[in-house]
Scaffold this motif. Sequence first.
Motif, mmCIF file in Angstrom:
data_model
loop_
_atom_site.group_PDB
_atom_site.id
_atom_site.type_symbol
_atom_site.label_atom_id
_atom_site.label_comp_id
_atom_site.label_asym_id
_atom_site.label_seq_id
_atom_site.Cartn_x
_atom_site.Cartn_y
_atom_site.Cartn_z
ATOM 1 N N THR A 6 28.555 -106.126 11.036
ATOM 2 C CA THR A 6 27.400 -106.663 11.751
ATOM 3 C C THR A 6 26.159 -106.528 10.886
ATOM 4 O O THR A 6 26.150 -105.802 9.885
ATOM 5 C CB THR A 6 27.170 -105.921 13.092
ATOM 6 O OG1 THR A 6 26.974 -104.520 12.818
ATOM 7 C CG2 THR A 6 28.341 -106.112 14.037
ATOM 8 N N THR A 7 25.093 -107.226 11.285
ATOM 9 C CA THR A 7 23.811 -107.129 10.596
ATOM 10 C C THR A 7 22.684 -107.268 11.603
ATOM 11 O O THR A 7 22.888 -107.668 12.752
ATOM 12 C CB THR A 7 23.685 -108.195 9.478
ATOM 13 O OG1 THR A 7 22.545 -107.901 8.673
ATOM 14 C CG2 THR A 7 23.576 -109.593 10.045
ATOM 15 N N HIS A 8 21.501 -106.910 11.157
ATOM 16 C CA HIS A 8 20.286 -106.973 11.968
ATOM 17 C C HIS A 8 19.146 -107.144 10.988
ATOM 18 O O HIS A 8 19.104 -106.455 9.963
ATOM 19 C CB HIS A 8 20.140 -105.669 12.749
ATOM 20 C CG HIS A 8 19.017 -105.646 13.731
ATOM 21 N ND1 HIS A 8 18.545 -104.466 14.239
ATOM 22 C CD2 HIS A 8 18.279 -106.625 14.302
ATOM 23 C CE1 HIS A 8 17.567 -104.723 15.090
ATOM 24 N NE2 HIS A 8 17.386 -106.032 15.142
ATOM 25 N N LEU A 10 14.980 -107.159 10.461
ATOM 26 C CA LEU A 10 13.669 -106.841 11.014
ATOM 27 C C LEU A 10 12.581 -107.330 10.067
ATOM 28 O O LEU A 10 12.632 -107.089 8.867
ATOM 29 C CB LEU A 10 13.530 -105.337 11.238
ATOM 30 C CG LEU A 10 14.498 -104.747 12.272
ATOM 31 C CD1 LEU A 10 14.391 -103.232 12.303
ATOM 32 C CD2 LEU A 10 14.232 -105.342 13.634
ATOM 33 N N PRO A 17 11.733 -108.481 15.340
ATOM 34 C CA PRO A 17 13.013 -108.981 14.835
ATOM 35 C C PRO A 17 12.798 -110.317 14.123
ATOM 36 O O PRO A 17 11.926 -111.101 14.504
ATOM 37 C CB PRO A 17 13.852 -109.172 16.100
ATOM 38 C CG PRO A 17 13.196 -108.339 17.139
ATOM 39 C CD PRO A 17 11.734 -108.320 16.801
ATOM 40 N N THR A 42 20.129 -115.783 12.795
ATOM 41 C CA THR A 42 19.845 -114.684 13.713
ATOM 42 C C THR A 42 19.266 -115.185 15.031
ATOM 43 O O THR A 42 18.569 -116.198 15.086
ATOM 44 C CB THR A 42 18.860 -113.682 13.080
ATOM 45 O OG1 THR A 42 17.665 -114.371 12.688
ATOM 46 C CG2 THR A 42 19.469 -112.980 11.880
ATOM 47 N N ASP A 45 16.774 -111.453 18.828
ATOM 48 C CA ASP A 45 16.743 -110.016 18.554
ATOM 49 C C ASP A 45 16.962 -109.717 17.062
ATOM 50 O O ASP A 45 17.112 -108.561 16.680
ATOM 51 C CB ASP A 45 17.808 -109.312 19.413
ATOM 52 C CG ASP A 45 17.618 -107.808 19.463
ATOM 53 O OD1 ASP A 45 16.460 -107.343 19.425
ATOM 54 O OD2 ASP A 45 18.636 -107.092 19.524
ATOM 55 N N GLY A 46 17.022 -110.754 16.226
ATOM 56 C CA GLY A 46 17.246 -110.570 14.798
ATOM 57 C C GLY A 46 18.688 -110.240 14.453
ATOM 58 O O GLY A 46 18.982 -109.788 13.349
ATOM 59 N N ARG A 47 19.592 -110.451 15.381
ATOM 60 C CA ARG A 47 21.017 -110.162 15.187
ATOM 61 C C ARG A 47 21.814 -111.462 15.243
ATOM 62 O O ARG A 47 21.303 -112.493 15.671
ATOM 63 C CB ARG A 47 21.517 -109.218 16.280
ATOM 64 C CG ARG A 47 20.803 -107.882 16.302
ATOM 65 C CD ARG A 47 21.264 -107.019 17.485
ATOM 66 N NE ARG A 47 20.482 -105.815 17.591
ATOM 67 C CZ ARG A 47 20.719 -104.682 16.938
ATOM 68 N NH1 ARG A 47 21.744 -104.609 16.123
ATOM 69 N NH2 ARG A 47 19.939 -103.629 17.096
ATOM 70 N N THR A 48 23.066 -111.381 14.865
ATOM 71 C CA THR A 48 23.956 -112.520 15.056
ATOM 72 C C THR A 48 24.594 -112.385 16.441
ATOM 73 O O THR A 48 24.700 -111.281 16.979
ATOM 74 C CB THR A 48 25.035 -112.574 13.969
ATOM 75 O OG1 THR A 48 25.785 -111.361 13.977
ATOM 76 C CG2 THR A 48 24.398 -112.760 12.593
ATOM 77 N N HIS A 103 27.671 -101.766 9.369
ATOM 78 C CA HIS A 103 26.439 -102.414 9.828
ATOM 79 C C HIS A 103 25.485 -102.447 8.642
ATOM 80 O O HIS A 103 25.186 -101.406 8.055
ATOM 81 C CB HIS A 103 25.835 -101.640 11.002
ATOM 82 C CG HIS A 103 24.616 -102.297 11.570
ATOM 83 N ND1 HIS A 103 24.680 -103.511 12.210
ATOM 84 C CD2 HIS A 103 23.316 -101.925 11.572
ATOM 85 C CE1 HIS A 103 23.453 -103.853 12.610
ATOM 86 N NE2 HIS A 103 22.608 -102.912 12.217
ATOM 87 N N PRO A 105 21.893 -103.593 7.914
ATOM 88 C CA PRO A 105 20.602 -104.115 8.350
ATOM 89 C C PRO A 105 19.705 -104.447 7.158
ATOM 90 O O PRO A 105 19.861 -103.890 6.067
ATOM 91 C CB PRO A 105 20.015 -102.961 9.165
ATOM 92 C CG PRO A 105 20.677 -101.752 8.623
ATOM 93 C CD PRO A 105 22.016 -102.163 8.094
#
Length: 119
Positions: A6-8, A10, A17, A42, A45-48, A103, A105
């Motif tokens: 996963t990734t995020h 910011l 995000p 993204t 929320d800046g996520r996939t 993860h 980020p």
Amino acid sequence: MTGKLTTHVLDTAHGCPAAGLEIELWQIDPLQAASLIKTVTTNSDGRTDSPLLADTDLKVGIYELRFAVNAYFKSKVSELPDPPFLEVVPIRFGIADVSAHYHVPLLCSPWSYSTYRGS
């Protein structure tokens, strides 16, 4: 337990995000050319919306995430240098344990970035 990637992202310049940032996931094989696995964007929320890799798709190997930070920041900042200081941020990493959660980020601005292995 099955592993996943996963990734995020910011946006540290704006403290939020990074919604709408394009990310490419590549598999790196030192004996062949890199292979594009997928391109995602993204969410708010800046996520996939789902893991980049999970279950049997997560394999031991070297991977690279390429974050299109310039395109993202061009939509947020009215004046950026041309050419930009950062265009694409590549993060190359290895997956050794397919049962683990990897993860990756990214914290970024138009002028800097950092990453770490998150949980």
